[in-house]
Design a protein around this motif. Sequence first.
Motif, mmCIF file in Angstrom:
data_model
loop_
_atom_site.group_PDB
_atom_site.id
_atom_site.type_symbol
_atom_site.label_atom_id
_atom_site.label_comp_id
_atom_site.label_asym_id
_atom_site.label_seq_id
_atom_site.Cartn_x
_atom_site.Cartn_y
_atom_site.Cartn_z
ATOM 1 N N ASN A 82 1.083 -0.516 -0.445
ATOM 2 C CA ASN A 82 -0.111 0.406 0.172
ATOM 3 C C ASN A 82 0.376 1.466 -0.037
ATOM 4 O O ASN A 82 0.324 1.996 -0.971
ATOM 5 C CB ASN A 82 -0.673 -0.060 1.284
ATOM 6 N N VAL A 83 2.139 1.064 1.010
ATOM 7 C CA VAL A 83 2.885 2.175 0.936
ATOM 8 C C VAL A 83 3.693 2.530 -0.175
ATOM 9 O O VAL A 83 4.169 3.438 -0.775
ATOM 10 C CB VAL A 83 3.463 2.497 2.556
ATOM 11 N N TYR A 84 5.008 0.752 -0.810
ATOM 12 C CA TYR A 84 5.568 1.626 -1.636
ATOM 13 C C TYR A 84 5.493 1.134 -2.731
ATOM 14 O O TYR A 84 6.392 1.225 -3.589
ATOM 15 C CB TYR A 84 6.860 0.808 -0.789
ATOM 16 N N LEU A 85 3.882 0.652 -3.206
ATOM 17 C CA LEU A 85 3.640 0.664 -4.771
ATOM 18 C C LEU A 85 3.216 1.227 -4.750
ATOM 19 O O LEU A 85 2.052 1.291 -5.862
ATOM 20 C CB LEU A 85 3.477 -1.015 -4.595
ATOM 21 N N ALA A 86 2.932 2.565 -4.767
ATOM 22 C CA ALA A 86 1.564 3.328 -4.914
ATOM 23 C C ALA A 86 1.514 4.038 -6.421
ATOM 24 O O ALA A 86 0.590 4.459 -6.776
ATOM 25 C CB ALA A 86 1.346 4.379 -4.076
ATOM 26 N N ASN A 87 3.449 4.300 -6.753
ATOM 27 C CA ASN A 87 3.032 4.463 -8.206
ATOM 28 C C ASN A 87 2.873 3.261 -9.347
ATOM 29 O O ASN A 87 2.539 3.639 -10.637
ATOM 30 C CB ASN A 87 4.321 4.851 -8.291
ATOM 31 N N TRP A 88 2.528 2.294 -8.741
ATOM 32 C CA TRP A 88 2.419 1.112 -9.920
ATOM 33 C C TRP A 88 1.158 0.950 -9.208
ATOM 34 O O TRP A 88 0.972 0.154 -9.274
ATOM 35 C CB TRP A 88 3.334 0.120 -9.820
ATOM 36 N N PRO A 89 0.030 1.682 -10.035
ATOM 37 C CA PRO A 89 -1.345 1.141 -9.030
ATOM 38 C C PRO A 89 -1.843 -0.199 -9.816
ATOM 39 O O PRO A 89 -2.347 -1.536 -8.605
ATOM 40 C CB PRO A 89 -2.351 2.202 -9.687
ATOM 41 N N HIS A 90 -1.230 -1.099 -10.904
ATOM 42 C CA HIS A 90 -1.796 -1.639 -11.167
ATOM 43 C C HIS A 90 -0.965 -3.402 -10.574
ATOM 44 O O HIS A 90 -1.882 -4.441 -9.481
ATOM 45 C CB HIS A 90 -1.380 -2.384 -13.048
ATOM 46 N N LEU A 91 -0.144 -3.194 -10.554
ATOM 47 C CA LEU A 91 0.864 -4.211 -9.813
ATOM 48 C C LEU A 91 0.529 -3.851 -8.111
ATOM 49 O O LEU A 91 0.441 -4.757 -7.095
ATOM 50 C CB LEU A 91 2.207 -3.631 -9.634
ATOM 51 N N GLN A 92 0.314 -2.775 -7.258
ATOM 52 C CA GLN A 92 -0.030 -2.531 -6.498
ATOM 53 C C GLN A 92 -1.646 -3.410 -5.446
ATOM 54 O O GLN A 92 -1.445 -4.501 -4.653
ATOM 55 C CB GLN A 92 -0.614 -1.308 -6.037
ATOM 56 N N TRP A 93 -2.089 -2.915 -6.856
ATOM 57 C CA TRP A 93 -3.389 -4.461 -6.970
ATOM 58 C C TRP A 93 -3.227 -5.391 -6.292
ATOM 59 O O TRP A 93 -3.574 -6.134 -5.944
ATOM 60 C CB TRP A 93 -4.519 -3.590 -7.842
ATOM 61 N N ALA A 94 -2.703 -6.205 -7.771
ATOM 62 C CA ALA A 94 -2.137 -8.231 -7.073
ATOM 63 C C ALA A 94 -1.301 -7.674 -5.916
ATOM 64 O O ALA A 94 -1.761 -8.921 -5.774
ATOM 65 C CB ALA A 94 -1.439 -7.970 -7.995
ATOM 66 N N ALA A 95 -0.516 -7.299 -5.512
ATOM 67 C CA ALA A 95 -0.123 -7.431 -5.036
ATOM 68 C C ALA A 95 -0.649 -7.027 -3.415
ATOM 69 O O ALA A 95 -0.657 -8.201 -2.319
ATOM 70 C CB ALA A 95 1.497 -5.982 -4.784
ATOM 71 N N ARG A 96 -0.803 -6.637 -3.204
ATOM 72 C CA ARG A 96 -2.210 -6.318 -1.719
ATOM 73 C C ARG A 96 -2.878 -7.678 -1.694
ATOM 74 O O ARG A 96 -3.299 -8.371 -0.413
ATOM 75 C CB ARG A 96 -3.550 -5.259 -2.006
ATOM 76 N N ARG A 97 -3.703 -8.012 -2.923
ATOM 77 C CA ARG A 97 -3.981 -9.584 -2.548
ATOM 78 C C ARG A 97 -3.713 -10.396 -2.729
ATOM 79 O O ARG A 97 -3.845 -11.724 -1.993
ATOM 80 C CB ARG A 97 -4.417 -9.821 -4.306
ATOM 81 N N LEU A 98 -2.386 -11.179 -3.239
ATOM 82 C CA LEU A 98 -1.425 -11.522 -2.799
ATOM 83 C C LEU A 98 -0.329 -12.207 -2.039
ATOM 84 O O LEU A 98 -0.188 -13.029 -1.098
ATOM 85 C CB LEU A 98 -0.341 -11.774 -3.874
ATOM 86 N N LEU A 99 -0.047 -10.835 -1.481
ATOM 87 C CA LEU A 99 0.796 -10.664 -0.230
ATOM 88 C C LEU A 99 -0.839 -10.839 0.737
ATOM 89 O O LEU A 99 0.925 -11.130 2.360
ATOM 90 C CB LEU A 99 1.358 -9.242 0.326
ATOM 91 N N ALA A 100 -1.736 -10.638 1.356
ATOM 92 C CA ALA A 100 -2.762 -11.342 1.914
ATOM 93 C C ALA A 100 -3.052 -12.286 2.094
ATOM 94 O O ALA A 100 -3.652 -12.408 2.715
ATOM 95 C CB ALA A 100 -3.844 -10.098 2.222
ATOM 96 N N LEU A 101 -2.022 -13.370 1.418
ATOM 97 C CA LEU A 101 -2.936 -14.658 1.400
ATOM 98 C C LEU A 101 -2.152 -15.612 2.638
ATOM 99 O O LEU A 101 -1.222 -15.362 2.668
ATOM 100 C CB LEU A 101 -2.476 -15.186 0.082
ATOM 101 N N THR A 102 -2.706 -15.971 4.082
ATOM 102 C CA THR A 102 -2.295 -16.454 4.590
ATOM 103 C C THR A 102 -2.168 -17.944 4.315
ATOM 104 O O THR A 102 -2.105 -18.874 3.392
ATOM 105 C CB THR A 102 -2.184 -16.427 5.720
ATOM 106 N N CYS A 103 -1.269 -18.762 5.153
ATOM 107 C CA CYS A 103 -0.818 -20.598 4.447
ATOM 108 C C CYS A 103 -1.561 -21.188 5.830
ATOM 109 O O CYS A 103 -0.806 -22.244 6.208
ATOM 110 C CB CYS A 103 0.619 -20.598 4.271
ATOM 111 N N SER A 104 -2.009 -20.702 6.679
ATOM 112 C CA SER A 104 -2.517 -21.285 8.069
ATOM 113 C C SER A 104 -3.502 -21.492 8.127
ATOM 114 O O SER A 104 -4.301 -20.533 8.732
ATOM 115 C CB SER A 104 -1.322 -20.979 9.764
ATOM 116 N N ALA A 105 -4.105 -23.039 8.947
ATOM 117 C CA ALA A 105 -5.397 -22.740 10.165
ATOM 118 C C ALA A 105 -5.245 -22.702 11.136
ATOM 119 O O ALA A 105 -6.399 -22.955 11.815
ATOM 120 C CB ALA A 105 -5.659 -24.233 9.136
ATOM 121 N N SER A 106 -4.595 -22.103 11.638
ATOM 122 C CA SER A 106 -5.118 -22.426 13.461
ATOM 123 C C SER A 106 -5.357 -20.993 13.781
ATOM 124 O O SER A 106 -6.216 -21.309 14.887
ATOM 125 C CB SER A 106 -2.752 -21.634 13.252
ATOM 126 N N GLY A 107 -6.134 -19.833 12.571
ATOM 127 C CA GLY A 107 -6.727 -18.970 13.210
ATOM 128 C C GLY A 107 -8.353 -19.377 13.066
ATOM 129 O O GLY A 107 -8.884 -19.851 14.697
#
Length: 268
Positions: A181-206
């Motif tokens: 959100n902070v450092y990819l603001a200059n590339w809105p399309h990449l920021q949109w994809a990164a926010r979705r991919l980087l928010a994916l967790t890999c644990s079912a503990s929650g």
Amino acid sequence: RHGWSLSRVTSGGRPPNARQSIVRSEGLCETIKTAVAIMEPIYRLLRITDGKLGANLGKVYGYLLQIDLHLKQGDIHGLDATKRHKIHELFMARWEYLHSPVMTAAYCLEPEFCRRKFSSDEMRQLKGCFKQMATVEHPYTDLLADLADFHEACAGGMHDLTQEVAFSKRAQSMASYKWANVYLANWPHLQWAARRLLALTCSASGCERSWSVEDWIHSKKRNRLGQTTVERLVRCHTNLLLEDLLRDWESNVLPWELEMVVDEPEES
């Protein structure tokens, strides 16, 4: 008491001195050291993924690459080439069974690893994810163009993409999607994809913790509660627990659905 202890020690058919010699032998100590050297990075990854803060897919993929390199070339004392090969084969079999291109895509955009030079296969998987994610507002061509501009900016240290700013320890401590959100603001399309991919967790503990709370609430004494009521009680219980820990767990608290928002009563 002494007789009982002695009988317990000798119950396996070996005298106490023989067992003591095995436990105190140098061979056993070397075997334990080898096992620890093999398992230490794996155990560290498990602790990260199953902890309270968890880890996203990109970080897990990066750490798995480190484990792969450790098993192939790491300095593991007491491990011969044959055993090393068998252990690595077992690791790769599990890797191929669980691997998904979305993990590679998240790895390529993870702040900790995004400046690395990726292989042609990794770039192919990233582009494949972009092609599946593309929408009318964020077309595939714009995603690729933003990715190329981002890599160029990283190489030139432009737009604060430097070791002192975007890749500093303080910045790296941010949740990955917040970093985007902070450092990819200059590339809105990449920021949109990164926010979705980087928010994916890999644990079912929650999820497992929520199921435990739900089982505690929907008990034998309260077995006539409706499913909607149980879900709302689980959310209330979770919010009460998070009240004191909200500052530390802010990156993992998800907003509740709109229908769960309770409006404040109007003053009469």
